[in-house]
Design an enzyme around this catalytic site. Structure first.
Site, PDB file in Angstrom:
ATOM      1  N   GLU A 272       1.405 -36.205 -18.735  1.00  0.00           N
ATOM      2  CA  GLU A 272       2.022 -36.862 -19.900  1.00  0.00           C
ATOM      3  C   GLU A 272       2.396 -38.306 -19.559  1.00  0.00           C
ATOM      4  OE1 GLU A 272       2.308 -35.493 -23.051  1.00  0.00           O
ATOM      5  OE2 GLU A 272       1.026 -34.004 -22.097  1.00  0.00           O
TER       6      GLU A 272
ATOM      7  N   TRP B 269      -0.852 -40.273 -19.641  1.00  0.00           N
ATOM      8  CA  TRP B 269      -1.250 -40.572 -21.037  1.00  0.00           C
ATOM      9  C   TRP B 269      -0.509 -41.824 -21.534  1.00  0.00           C
ATOM     10  CZ3 TRP B 269      -4.978 -39.402 -24.320  1.00  0.00           C
ATOM     11  CH2 TRP B 269      -5.676 -38.190 -24.178  1.00  0.00           C
TER      12      TRP B 269
ATOM     13  N   TRP C 248      -9.122 -43.307 -47.901  1.00  0.00           N
ATOM     14  CA  TRP C 248      -7.886 -42.519 -47.930  1.00  0.00           C
ATOM     15  C   TRP C 248      -7.424 -42.315 -49.370  1.00  0.00           C
ATOM     16  CZ3 TRP C 248      -7.205 -40.600 -43.301  1.00  0.00           C
ATOM     17  CH2 TRP C 248      -7.572 -41.343 -42.167  1.00  0.00           C
TER      18      TRP C 248
ATOM     19  N   ASN D  78       6.717 -32.216 -29.356  1.00  0.00           N
ATOM     20  CA  ASN D  78       5.378 -32.808 -29.153  1.00  0.00           C
ATOM     21  C   ASN D  78       4.252 -32.034 -29.833  1.00  0.00           C
ATOM     22  OD1 ASN D  78       6.778 -34.564 -27.609  1.00  0.00           O
ATOM     23  ND2 ASN D  78       5.819 -34.068 -25.659  1.00  0.00           N
TER      24      ASN D  78
ATOM     25  N   TRP E 172      -3.478 -42.953 -41.590  1.00  0.00           N
ATOM     26  CA  TRP E 172      -2.669 -42.735 -40.380  1.00  0.00           C
ATOM     27  C   TRP E 172      -1.610 -43.815 -40.199  1.00  0.00           C
ATOM     28  CZ3 TRP E 172      -2.903 -46.647 -36.780  1.00  0.00           C
ATOM     29  CH2 TRP E 172      -4.027 -47.486 -36.818  1.00  0.00           C
TER      30      TRP E 172
ATOM     31  N   TRP F 199      -1.218 -41.196 -33.129  1.00  0.00           N
ATOM     32  CA  TRP F 199      -1.653 -41.110 -34.527  1.00  0.00           C
ATOM     33  C   TRP F 199      -3.166 -41.289 -34.660  1.00  0.00           C
ATOM     34  CZ3 TRP F 199       0.092 -39.382 -39.013  1.00  0.00           C
ATOM     35  CH2 TRP F 199       1.442 -39.017 -39.080  1.00  0.00           C
TER      36      TRP F 199
END
Length: 432
Positions: free
Chosen positions: A256, A259, A287, A322, A340, A363
């Site tokens: 994590e 990332w 969208w 998460n 998004w 996102w």
């Protein structure tokens, strides 16, 4: 005028194992710690009850007290950083400015402007790596390019980590702090904000929790995540300390942290991702952006219990589990076909641990538009996710007490229908 060196605190609100602060005190005399409540940032915060501002203010109060115990103080200013530095240059003979690097687009622009201002008076501006183990540009492929895919990036990161001596810095040379009377500290109200009543999770590096992280992290009803995101964001914990603990206890937890640095690298090399999809073809998606449906999502009234529970947890506490973040983001972008960027901005306004690179990366991952993203045809089923990760509905019932009664809304959209609509919409955009 008194000769001083400034150490400018930003995302590193701690005295111990703080790289730039350590070197300022090792190499200079009369070091005066400075913090600026940056009006460029404050003016963008619409809600004047912002728990993050309250948290920063609390940490600044703590640091001020600790510095005063050492006979020094903490100079705290409100304003545009350039104006603050102009004023300080009139009142002090500044020998040098030390600070830790930040990699976000605005921060880089701000620091360049301050450096140029100082250069006019031949004042050096020294910056240090502190909020990451490896900063953008340190983990590159064989051709010297940034990695666009996480797995090879993480392998090189881990290899580099194993071959680098990561050490915590020893205690700073306190004797080199400027000895001075206490400076006044503006109140939260003077900065233009109010108390929120939101509790910030304590900075607790619970080793047992970290050791079990891979087994507990996916279940939102369990206290199975560290809640250290806000402390990493504002530097009240050292990333070196946390990475060393994680490397001994849990590879998934360490992942994590990797990332986080991967997304920082993506943002540093691709600042356009703030506004645009990492994969340009995905900017062709049509969208739907239905305002009423977005409002229902923001209020946790979609009729999908795990989605609603997540949003309500976020609205009440500034935190969202998460696993639930992925479900909630997937639902907005795939089920409702809402851009998004709308969801990203909503999270940015609410999350205590909001960090531009990770929020944007997360996102775009959920929407399928980002680097190394979840493929667009993978659409989370909120019902099966709830069945898998909140089987006893403890999390759902905590945040959606009316679930199972007539007061709870019907689903805003049918899952099967929404999934097919998303697939068709994405495919149409990508076939152009």
């Amino acid at each position: 005028m008194q000769q001083i060196t400034l150490f400018w605190f930003r995302r590193d609100l701690r005295l111990e194992d703080n790289t730039g602060f350590f070197y300022a005190l090792q190499q200079e005399k009369n070091v005066l710690p400075l913090f600026v409540f940056d009006t460029n940032i404050l003016e963008k915060l619409e809600d004047k009850k912002d728990a993050r501002l309250e948290f920063i203010h609390e940490q600044v109060c703590k640091l001020k007290k600790q510095l005063e115990e050492k006979g020094s103080s903490f100079l705290v200013k409100i304003g545009h950083p350039l104006n603050v530095y102009r004023e300080l240059m009139e009142n002090f003979d500044i020998q040098a400015v030390y600070t830790n690097r930040d990699y976000e687009p605005y921060a880089k622009e701000r620091d360049k402007a301050v450096e140029n201002l100082l250069k006019e008076k031949s004042i050096p501006f020294y910056t240090f790596k502190d909020q990451v183990i490896f900063e953008p540009g340190e983990v590159l492929n064989g051709s010297g390019e940034f990695y666009k895919v996480y797995t090879p990036y993480s392998k090189v990161w881990l290899d580099k980590f194993k071959n680098t001596k990561i050490e915590l810095l020893s205690s700073p040379q306190w004797k080199n702090l400027l000895q001075c009377p206490a400076f006044p500290l503006p109140s939260l109200e003077e900065i233009g904000f109010e108390k929120t009543g939101i509790q910030i999770p304590p900075m607790d590096t619970d080793e047992q929790l970290i050791a079990n992280y891979d087994k507990t992290r996916d279940f939102p009803a369990k206290a199975g995540t560290s809640r250290l995101g806000v402390h990493l964001r504002f530097g009240t914990i050292s990333i070196r300390k946390l990475a060393l603990i994680a490397s001994k206890l849990n590879a998934v937890f360490l992942n994590e942290l990797i990332w986080r640095e991967f997304y920082m690298t993506i943002l540093a090399y691709n600042p356009q991702v703030v506004e645009k999809a990492f994969k340009p073809a995905y900017d062709r998606i049509q969208w739907r952006n239905n305002q009423e449906e977005f409002k229902a999502w923001c209020e946790g009234k979609t009729g999908y219990p795990i989605v609603d529970a997540g949003i309500r947890e976020l609205n009440a506490t500034g935190y969202m589990h998460n696993r639930v973040r992925m479900i909630v983001a997937s639902f907005l972008t795939k089920h409702l076909l809402i851009d998004w960027r709308w969801g990203e901005a909503y999270f940015a306004s609410k999350l205590l641990d909001f960090e531009l690179a990770s929020n944007n990366g997360g996102w775009q991952w959920a929407a399928g538009t980002g680097t190394d993203a979840q493929p667009y045809f993978r659409v989370f089923n909120p019902e099966s996710q709830m069945e898998k990760f909140d089987k006893e509905l403890k999390y759902v019932k905590k945040w959606v007490p009316e679930f199972g009664t007539n007061l709870y809304p019907k689903p805003i959209v049918d899952h099967k229908f929404a999934r097919q609509r998303a697939l068709d919409t994405y495919k149409k955009a990508l076939d152009q």
